[in-house]
Design a protein around this motif. Structure first.
Motif, PDB file in Angstrom:
ATOM      1  N   UNK A 298      47.671 -32.647  30.867  1.00 35.48           N
ATOM      2  CA  UNK A 298      46.950 -31.959  29.900  1.00 35.48           C
ATOM      3  C   UNK A 298      47.492 -31.251  29.772  1.00 35.48           C
ATOM      4  N   UNK A 299      49.431 -29.870  30.466  1.00 31.24           N
ATOM      5  CA  UNK A 299      49.468 -29.481  29.439  1.00 31.24           C
ATOM      6  C   UNK A 299      50.681 -29.759  27.902  1.00 31.24           C
ATOM      7  N   UNK A 300      51.548 -31.163  28.507  1.00 33.36           N
ATOM      8  CA  UNK A 300      51.548 -31.995  27.905  1.00 33.36           C
ATOM      9  C   UNK A 300      51.394 -32.510  26.605  1.00 33.36           C
ATOM     10  N   UNK A 301      50.073 -32.541  26.667  1.00 32.21           N
ATOM     11  CA  UNK A 301      48.602 -33.398  25.621  1.00 32.21           C
ATOM     12  C   UNK A 301      49.134 -31.990  24.874  1.00 32.21           C
ATOM     13  N   UNK A 302      48.830 -30.939  25.574  1.00 33.28           N
ATOM     14  CA  UNK A 302      47.838 -29.590  24.578  1.00 33.28           C
ATOM     15  C   UNK A 302      49.445 -29.157  23.425  1.00 33.28           C
TER      16      UNK A 302
ATOM     17  N   UNK B 276      54.679 -15.743  34.906  1.00 37.37           N
ATOM     18  CA  UNK B 276      54.460 -14.565  34.650  1.00 37.37           C
ATOM     19  C   UNK B 276      54.646 -14.524  32.919  1.00 37.37           C
ATOM     20  N   UNK B 277      55.946 -14.602  32.799  1.00 33.95           N
ATOM     21  CA  UNK B 277      57.022 -14.303  31.608  1.00 33.95           C
ATOM     22  C   UNK B 277      56.016 -15.123  30.332  1.00 33.95           C
ATOM     23  N   UNK B 278      56.072 -16.556  31.005  1.00 33.74           N
ATOM     24  CA  UNK B 278      55.532 -17.247  30.051  1.00 33.74           C
ATOM     25  C   UNK B 278      54.377 -17.762  29.114  1.00 33.74           C
ATOM     26  N   UNK B 279      53.860 -17.511  30.412  1.00 31.13           N
ATOM     27  CA  UNK B 279      51.732 -17.321  30.415  1.00 31.13           C
ATOM     28  C   UNK B 279      51.125 -17.274  29.519  1.00 31.13           C
TER      29      UNK B 279
ATOM     30  N   UNK C 135      45.956 -22.206  24.502  1.00 25.02           N
ATOM     31  CA  UNK C 135      44.652 -23.672  25.667  1.00 25.02           C
ATOM     32  C   UNK C 135      44.577 -24.181  26.829  1.00 25.02           C
ATOM     33  N   UNK C 136      45.467 -24.221  27.252  1.00 28.50           N
ATOM     34  CA  UNK C 136      45.972 -24.939  28.640  1.00 28.50           C
ATOM     35  C   UNK C 136      45.382 -24.068  29.783  1.00 28.50           C
ATOM     36  N   UNK C 137      44.820 -24.878  31.026  1.00 24.00           N
ATOM     37  CA  UNK C 137      43.962 -24.037  32.001  1.00 24.00           C
ATOM     38  C   UNK C 137      45.697 -23.773  33.082  1.00 24.00           C
ATOM     39  N   UNK C 138      45.049 -22.972  33.796  1.00 30.16           N
ATOM     40  CA  UNK C 138      46.120 -23.043  34.889  1.00 30.16           C
ATOM     41  C   UNK C 138      45.486 -22.338  35.624  1.00 30.16           C
TER      42      UNK C 138
ATOM     43  N   UNK D 249      53.001 -15.066  43.854  1.00 26.16           N
ATOM     44  CA  UNK D 249      54.583 -14.366  43.674  1.00 26.16           C
ATOM     45  C   UNK D 249      54.314 -14.224  42.238  1.00 26.16           C
ATOM     46  N   UNK D 250      53.620 -13.935  40.836  1.00 21.54           N
ATOM     47  CA  UNK D 250      53.740 -14.080  40.093  1.00 21.54           C
ATOM     48  C   UNK D 250      53.484 -15.766  39.263  1.00 21.54           C
ATOM     49  N   UNK D 251      53.421 -16.382  40.129  1.00 21.21           N
ATOM     50  CA  UNK D 251      53.675 -17.867  39.594  1.00 21.21           C
ATOM     51  C   UNK D 251      52.734 -18.629  39.430  1.00 21.21           C
ATOM     52  N   UNK D 252      52.381 -19.803  38.429  1.00 21.07           N
ATOM     53  CA  UNK D 252      50.830 -20.075  38.048  1.00 21.07           C
ATOM     54  C   UNK D 252      51.277 -21.556  38.163  1.00 21.07           C
ATOM     55  N   UNK D 253      50.119 -22.002  38.222  1.00 18.14           N
ATOM     56  CA  UNK D 253      50.440 -24.099  38.300  1.00 18.14           C
ATOM     57  C   UNK D 253      49.500 -24.590  36.792  1.00 18.14           C
ATOM     58  N   UNK D 254      50.190 -25.111  37.019  1.00 16.74           N
ATOM     59  CA  UNK D 254      49.362 -26.285  36.026  1.00 16.74           C
ATOM     60  C   UNK D 254      49.309 -27.701  35.650  1.00 16.74           C
ATOM     61  N   UNK D 255      48.456 -28.005  35.616  1.00 17.73           N
ATOM     62  CA  UNK D 255      48.461 -29.990  35.813  1.00 17.73           C
ATOM     63  C   UNK D 255      50.170 -30.442  34.309  1.00 17.73           C
ATOM     64  N   UNK D 256      50.410 -30.959  34.703  1.00 20.26           N
ATOM     65  CA  UNK D 256      51.486 -31.662  33.815  1.00 20.26           C
ATOM     66  C   UNK D 256      50.541 -32.665  32.056  1.00 20.26           C
TER      67      UNK D 256
END
Length: 258
Positions: A103-107, A76-79, A86-89, A94-101
């Motif tokens: 997409x996120x690196x390219x973003x 959560x702290x980094x969201x 603008x990265x999808x998540x 428990x305050x955790x999120x997942x992102x596509x690695x």
């Protein structure tokens, strides 16, 4: 002829780009997510910043996720950073999120470049410029030159600040300490070496250890962990993002005082 135009276009614009980056406010060594985030915030603040990565594809270990499962976890702290880029998540638990690695690196890279940072790939930083007991730039060469052991002299790029974002190897810090007898801002005065995995402590301490490690030399991301002797944290990347933003904020404040 079109063939000549293609070559001339690449050569002339590349060398124009390189010449514009011979004197920098900040040189970032390593192309991982922490360094990319730092590049974004530094460029957004109007500083001249370039990032040098030895690989063909900058992005560090974020591309591969965990064991090539191309998902990573963010806390959560980094969201706020994820949302700013603008990265999808997806919320997990428990305050955790997942992102596509991928997409996120390219973003991260896209937004850093569009903020004004320059990214140079296939560059290895083999040394630093060291003047009056201060890191004052980087010494660069082509990655294949060093890999093949060719005797080709490098070029010098001056910078008011240098960031070691080389990950687990903390290569710039090791070089500064080894070649100049420099005492780093660590418990031992040297590169301590990262400890074994502890996710939560690793995330906390990688941000805590993000700082100026020697005059003119700053450290972020896993290089911070390796230099300071803190635990690694595995495929959770919030600490990397927060570390990149912290080092940018610290340098911006420092250069504003100058």
């Amino acid at each position: 002829m079109i063939e000549t135009q293609v070559s001339k276009g690449i050569i002339s614009t590349y060398f124009d780009k390189l010449e514009k980056n011979l004197n920098l406010d900040v040189a970032i060594v390593g192309g991982g997510p922490s360094g990319i985030v730092a590049a974004y915030y530094l460029a957004k603040a109007g500083l001249r910043v370039a990032q040098f990565d030895r690989k063909l594809s900058p992005g560090g270990g974020m591309w591969g996720g965990a064991m090539m499962f191309n998902q990573v976890v963010i806390q959560e702290e980094a969201m706020d950073i994820i949302r700013e880029f603008g990265i999808n998540y997806q919320p997990y638990e428990d305050g955790l999120y997942t992102i596509d690695s991928v997409e996120s690196t390219a973003g991260l890279l896209y937004h850093a470049v569009h903020a004004g940072a320059t990214v140079f790939n296939c560059y290895s930083v083999e040394d630093v410029v060291y003047k009056s007991d201060r890191v004052s730039g980087v010494v660069v060469n082509w990655t294949p030159v060093l890999r093949e052991g060719m005797h080709v002299d490098p070029l010098n790029i001056m910078a008011r600040c240098v960031i070691d974002g080389t990950g687990h190897d903390s290569e710039v810090c090791k070089t500064v300490a080894r070649k100049n007898g420099a005492r780093l801002n660590t418990s031992t005065g040297a590169v301590v070496g990262e400890r074994s995995l502890d996710v939560m402590e690793g995330e906390r301490q990688v941000v805590e250890g993000t700082k100026e490690i020697y005059p003119g030399l700053w450290v972020c991301g896993m290089a911070s962990s390796a230099v300071g002797g803190t635990p690694r944290m595995g495929p959770i990347f919030g600490g990397m993002l927060l570390s990149g933003k912290k080092v940018a904020d610290l340098i911006i404040a420092e250069l504003q005082k100058a």
